[in-house]
Design a protein around this motif. Structure first.
Motif, PDB file in Angstrom:
ATOM      1  N   MET A  39       0.852  -1.205   0.000  1.00  0.00           N
ATOM      2  CA  MET A  39       0.000   0.000   0.000  1.00  0.00           C
ATOM      3  C   MET A  39       0.884   1.249   0.000  1.00  0.00           C
ATOM      4  SD  MET A  39      -3.095   1.237   0.230  1.00  0.00           S
ATOM      5  CE  MET A  39      -3.941   2.714   0.732  1.00  0.00           C
ATOM      6  N   ILE A  40       0.655   2.136  -0.941  1.00  0.00           N
ATOM      7  CA  ILE A  40       1.389   3.394  -1.003  1.00  0.00           C
ATOM      8  C   ILE A  40       0.599   4.437  -0.219  1.00  0.00           C
ATOM      9  CG2 ILE A  40       2.343   5.160  -2.529  1.00  0.00           C
ATOM     10  CD1 ILE A  40       2.345   3.000  -4.750  1.00  0.00           C
ATOM     11  N   ALA A  41       1.174   4.949   0.865  1.00  0.00           N
ATOM     12  CA  ALA A  41       0.455   5.879   1.729  1.00  0.00           C
ATOM     13  C   ALA A  41       0.823   7.332   1.472  1.00  0.00           C
ATOM     14  CB  ALA A  41       0.712   5.545   3.195  1.00  0.00           C
ATOM     15  N   LYS A  42       2.049   7.567   0.984  1.00  0.00           N
ATOM     16  CA  LYS A  42       2.492   8.945   0.787  1.00  0.00           C
ATOM     17  C   LYS A  42       3.601   8.974  -0.261  1.00  0.00           C
ATOM     18  CE  LYS A  42       5.025  11.153   3.949  1.00  0.00           C
ATOM     19  NZ  LYS A  42       5.404  11.893   5.171  1.00  0.00           N
ATOM     20  N   ASP A  59      -4.099   7.165  -1.772  1.00  0.00           N
ATOM     21  CA  ASP A  59      -4.998   6.034  -1.547  1.00  0.00           C
ATOM     22  C   ASP A  59      -4.992   5.209  -2.830  1.00  0.00           C
ATOM     23  OD1 ASP A  59      -7.067   4.767   0.210  1.00  0.00           O
ATOM     24  OD2 ASP A  59      -8.325   5.136  -1.536  1.00  0.00           O
ATOM     25  N   LEU A  60      -4.670   3.943  -2.726  1.00  0.00           N
ATOM     26  CA  LEU A  60      -4.602   3.073  -3.899  1.00  0.00           C
ATOM     27  C   LEU A  60      -5.910   2.305  -4.029  1.00  0.00           C
ATOM     28  CD1 LEU A  60      -2.911   1.847  -6.214  1.00  0.00           C
ATOM     29  CD2 LEU A  60      -2.126   0.107  -4.587  1.00  0.00           C
ATOM     30  N   ARG A  79      -5.702   2.503  -9.555  1.00  0.00           N
ATOM     31  CA  ARG A  79      -5.679   3.960  -9.608  1.00  0.00           C
ATOM     32  C   ARG A  79      -5.136   4.510  -8.291  1.00  0.00           C
ATOM     33  NH1 ARG A  79     -10.271   7.731 -12.180  1.00  0.00           N
ATOM     34  NH2 ARG A  79      -9.790   6.278 -13.843  1.00  0.00           N
ATOM     35  N   LEU A  80      -4.184   5.435  -8.412  1.00  0.00           N
ATOM     36  CA  LEU A  80      -3.605   6.077  -7.240  1.00  0.00           C
ATOM     37  C   LEU A  80      -4.225   7.462  -7.103  1.00  0.00           C
ATOM     38  CD1 LEU A  80      -1.434   5.379  -5.104  1.00  0.00           C
ATOM     39  CD2 LEU A  80       0.231   6.568  -6.530  1.00  0.00           C
TER      40      LEU A  80
END
Length: 200
Positions: free
Chosen positions: A1-4, A50-51, A59-60
């Motif tokens: 998960m990409i948070a920032k 939010d991914l 979609r990011l």
């Protein structure tokens, strides 16, 4: 998960930006408010993300502040609100205005967003009314320009809710207490003053 993501603003479009992080360009879809907050191409920027993963798409989504991301996640939990509509709402309204609209049941304010009809706007404010005080929003219903609860403020809101106050009442009381005591106020101080505000 990409948070920032923290990098350089590489390119922007009508509803997206490319953030260059160590040579890798991340395409993030953003509200117009976030796009305007990112600065000029070539400048350093930070986006909270939010991914979203569906059957045929990844979609990011990017947000200038974590409060906007929190509201986006809350909005997209409502049936009929996808990522496009969620971003449209956050383009038309600030997080404080979304919070105020939900707390006051003001569907007309939410319906100002593109793609949001009266029926969907009504569903949004009805489903999120009780949650409106739980998130920071840059302003709280009835509190004027008082800062939204965050950090110690968020803990104070939680404490008041545990004592039986409704989320919107607790958030408003804590925001008023923060305005009176200043941003550096400790949680205990906030709770004491907020209790008086809520009771009054």
């Amino acid at each position: 998960m990409i948070a920032k993501l923290k990098g350089l603003l590489d390119e922007t479009g009508a509803d997206w930006a490319v953030i260059d992080v160590a040579g890798v360009g991340y395409l993030v879809h953003c509200s117009t408010k976030t796009l305007s907050a990112l600065g000029e191409v070539g400048e350093a920027c930070t986006v909270y993300t939010d991914l979203q993963v569906s059957e045929n798409d990844m979609r990011l989504l990017g947000f200038a502040e974590s409060a906007e991301r929190d509201w986006f996640r809350l909005l997209t939990q409502v049936q009929g609100v996808g990522s496009k509509v969620g971003l449209a709402i956050l383009s038309a309204l600030s997080t404080g205005e979304v919070q105020q609209a939900c707390a006051n049941g003001d569907a007309a304010m939410v319906a100002r967003a593109n793609g949001v009809g009266p029926k969907l706007a009504g569903r949004i404010v009805n489903e999120l009314k009780d949650k409106a005080g739980a998130l920071a929003g840059g302003g709280v219903a009835g509190a004027g320009a008082a800062p939204a609860p965050a950090g110690a403020g968020a803990d104070a809101v939680s404490a008041l809710e545990n004592l039986g106050f409704k989320p919107a009442v607790a958030a408003r009381a804590v925001a008023l207490a923060q305005a009176e005591l200043g941003e550096g106020a400790a949680e205990g101080q906030l709770i004491r003053v907020a209790l008086k505000k809520a009771a009054g």
